[in-house]
Design a protein around this motif. Structure first.
Motif, PDB file in Angstrom:
ATOM      1  N   MET A   1       0.859  -1.203   0.000  1.00  0.00           N
ATOM      2  CA  MET A   1       0.000   0.000   0.000  1.00  0.00           C
ATOM      3  C   MET A   1       0.885   1.240   0.000  1.00  0.00           C
ATOM      4  O   MET A   1       1.693   1.414   0.905  1.00  0.00           O
ATOM      5  N   ASN A   2       0.764   2.078  -0.967  1.00  0.00           N
ATOM      6  CA  ASN A   2       1.631   3.249  -1.080  1.00  0.00           C
ATOM      7  C   ASN A   2       1.140   4.437  -0.272  1.00  0.00           C
ATOM      8  O   ASN A   2       1.923   5.313   0.093  1.00  0.00           O
ATOM      9  N   ARG A  14       4.029   6.613   0.716  1.00  0.00           N
ATOM     10  CA  ARG A  14       5.222   5.761   0.733  1.00  0.00           C
ATOM     11  C   ARG A  14       5.586   5.363  -0.696  1.00  0.00           C
ATOM     12  O   ARG A  14       4.819   5.554  -1.631  1.00  0.00           O
ATOM     13  N   ASP A  15       6.783   4.812  -0.805  1.00  0.00           N
ATOM     14  CA  ASP A  15       7.240   4.195  -2.053  1.00  0.00           C
ATOM     15  C   ASP A  15       7.127   5.168  -3.236  1.00  0.00           C
ATOM     16  O   ASP A  15       7.578   6.295  -3.132  1.00  0.00           O
ATOM     17  N   SER A  16       6.527   4.747  -4.322  1.00  0.00           N
ATOM     18  CA  SER A  16       6.499   5.598  -5.513  1.00  0.00           C
ATOM     19  C   SER A  16       5.693   6.874  -5.284  1.00  0.00           C
ATOM     20  O   SER A  16       6.017   7.931  -5.840  1.00  0.00           O
ATOM     21  N   PHE A  17       4.653   6.810  -4.461  1.00  0.00           N
ATOM     22  CA  PHE A  17       3.883   8.012  -4.155  1.00  0.00           C
ATOM     23  C   PHE A  17       4.745   9.021  -3.396  1.00  0.00           C
ATOM     24  O   PHE A  17       4.666  10.223  -3.624  1.00  0.00           O
ATOM     25  N   ALA A  18       5.568   8.512  -2.466  1.00  0.00           N
ATOM     26  CA  ALA A  18       6.458   9.392  -1.719  1.00  0.00           C
ATOM     27  C   ALA A  18       7.479  10.047  -2.644  1.00  0.00           C
ATOM     28  O   ALA A  18       7.783  11.242  -2.519  1.00  0.00           O
ATOM     29  N   GLU A  19       8.002   9.282  -3.586  1.00  0.00           N
ATOM     30  CA  GLU A  19       8.970   9.834  -4.539  1.00  0.00           C
ATOM     31  C   GLU A  19       8.339  10.939  -5.384  1.00  0.00           C
ATOM     32  O   GLU A  19       8.947  11.987  -5.625  1.00  0.00           O
ATOM     33  N   LYS A  20       7.116  10.698  -5.837  1.00  0.00           N
ATOM     34  CA  LYS A  20       6.425  11.691  -6.662  1.00  0.00           C
ATOM     35  C   LYS A  20       6.151  12.969  -5.876  1.00  0.00           C
ATOM     36  O   LYS A  20       6.326  14.081  -6.388  1.00  0.00           O
ATOM     37  N   LEU A  21       5.710  12.818  -4.617  1.00  0.00           N
ATOM     38  CA  LEU A  21       5.428  14.002  -3.819  1.00  0.00           C
ATOM     39  C   LEU A  21       6.711  14.763  -3.499  1.00  0.00           C
ATOM     40  O   LEU A  21       6.731  15.994  -3.504  1.00  0.00           O
ATOM     41  N   ILE A 275      -0.598  18.401   7.288  1.00  0.00           N
ATOM     42  CA  ILE A 275       0.759  18.100   6.830  1.00  0.00           C
ATOM     43  C   ILE A 275       0.815  16.654   6.354  1.00  0.00           C
ATOM     44  O   ILE A 275       0.589  15.725   7.128  1.00  0.00           O
ATOM     45  N   THR A 276       1.101  16.454   5.082  1.00  0.00           N
ATOM     46  CA  THR A 276       1.238  15.114   4.523  1.00  0.00           C
ATOM     47  C   THR A 276       2.628  14.576   4.842  1.00  0.00           C
ATOM     48  O   THR A 276       3.636  15.267   4.650  1.00  0.00           O
ATOM     49  N   VAL A 277       2.702  13.354   5.323  1.00  0.00           N
ATOM     50  CA  VAL A 277       3.976  12.735   5.677  1.00  0.00           C
ATOM     51  C   VAL A 277       4.545  11.990   4.483  1.00  0.00           C
ATOM     52  O   VAL A 277       3.897  11.092   3.922  1.00  0.00           O
ATOM     53  N   ILE A 278       5.751  12.376   4.084  1.00  0.00           N
ATOM     54  CA  ILE A 278       6.516  11.639   3.076  1.00  0.00           C
ATOM     55  C   ILE A 278       7.361  10.632   3.842  1.00  0.00           C
ATOM     56  O   ILE A 278       8.355  10.989   4.479  1.00  0.00           O
ATOM     57  N   ASP A 279       6.929   9.396   3.839  1.00  0.00           N
ATOM     58  CA  ASP A 279       7.568   8.357   4.653  1.00  0.00           C
ATOM     59  C   ASP A 279       8.789   7.831   3.909  1.00  0.00           C
ATOM     60  O   ASP A 279       8.695   6.899   3.099  1.00  0.00           O
TER      61      ASP A 279
END
Length: 307
Positions: A1-2, A14-21, A275-279
């Motif tokens: 789950m991203n 997380r993962d690819s979603f975190a990279e994009k953000l 605040i969105t967390v970039i894990d």
């Protein structure tokens, strides 16, 4: 789950979603649409051990070696500092804090990258002065620093002092491309420290109506969001300051944090503040920001573009 949406409406990517953000955050930083909010965790970036304390608990431990505080407050920086001020005088606390943060702290690659961006505002929430040093190393002359100061040493109604990068105090807020705001003070150039509970009594009384926040900070945050990096919000003092500095800002906001280490109060604060967390590990996030910037810089140079 991203992507996770917690029961408290805290968004964690997380993962690819975190990279994009993170890539979106990089673009927003280079376009001056987002304000970096730096915490002491940055000092551990690619270092085995920072030369100065990089957590409030580490400052409390350093102060305890000089004057042991009661066990009930021993790990609380603000309470230990207050204990010393009451029993040893403010001058002693000032001297000890100056000694604790005397070591020169070299800027990290992330500090150096941020120093080259045309940012309107950077918030640095720790005492080490690495961001100031990074600006100095660029040779820029369009940066001023506004530091929070203790009112213990002042007779007038004053909350901050302004300095240029040479260390000269400025009596008026000049026009500057970039304002470095250090709300808790800093070791350079004048060893200003807000650290004891008493330092915050009047500030916290007034901060809800924004009196201690410099006007230029209020102005420059209005149409921007915040990007938190190296920060924790596991103490009420840290949450209160971040909340008030963010107040009336447009957003969006995000933070690079390890979601597994969040306390319940941190999660509530992040959710309530939007605040969105970039894990993502801080080292990985910093490398992605700086490497992306290098590639983008080469592309802009080829096409004659500028930030």
């Amino acid at each position: 789950m991203n992507t996770n949406l917690t029961s408290g409406n805290l968004v964690i990517v997380r993962d690819s979603f975190a990279e994009k953000l993170l890539d979106l955050a990089k673009r927003a930083l280079t376009a001056d649409h987002v304000i970096p909010y730096l915490g002491p965790g940055l000092l551990g970036l690619n270092r085995a051990e920072p030369p100065v304390p990089h957590t409030p608990e580490a400052v409390a431990a350093a102060l305890n070696t000089r004057a042991p505080a009661p066990a009930v407050i021993r790990t609380n920086m603000w309470s230990v500092a207050q204990f010393i001020e009451q029993r040893r005088h403010r001058r002693t606390l000032q001297a000890w804090m100056t000694d604790i943060f005397a070591a020169s702290v070299a800027p990290t690659v992330l500090h150096a990258w941020l120093a080259r961006l045309p940012l309107s505002l950077i918030v640095d929430s720790w005492y080490d002065g690495a961001m100031r040093t990074a600006f100095t190393q660029t040779g820029r002359a369009d940066v001023v620093e506004i530091q929070g100061i203790t009112r213990a040493n002042e007779s007038g109604d004053i909350w901050t002092k302004t300095y240029d990068l040479s260390g000269r105090e400025l009596k008026a807020d000049p026009a500057a491309k970039t304002v470095l705001y250090t709300p808790h003070g800093a070791i350079s150039p004048a060893a200003n420290f807000l650290v004891a509970d008493s330092d915050y009594v009047e500030v916290l009384t007034e901060i809800d109506i924004q009196t201690p926040i410099p006007g230029v900070v209020k102005q420059r945050r209005a149409n921007r969001g915040f990007f938190f990096v190296g920060c924790r919000f596991d103490d009420q003092m840290l949450r209160t300051y971040a909340r008030q500095i963010m107040k009336r800002s447009e957003g969006p906001h995000c933070a690079v944090m390890d979601s597994k280490t969040l306390t319940r109060n941190e999660a509530r604060f992040l959710a309530a503040s939007g605040i969105t967390v970039i894990d993502m590990p801080l080292t990985e996030a910093a490398a992605r920001l700086v490497e992306s910037a290098t590639a983008a810089g080469a592309s802009r140079a080829q096409h004659g573009a500028r930030l």
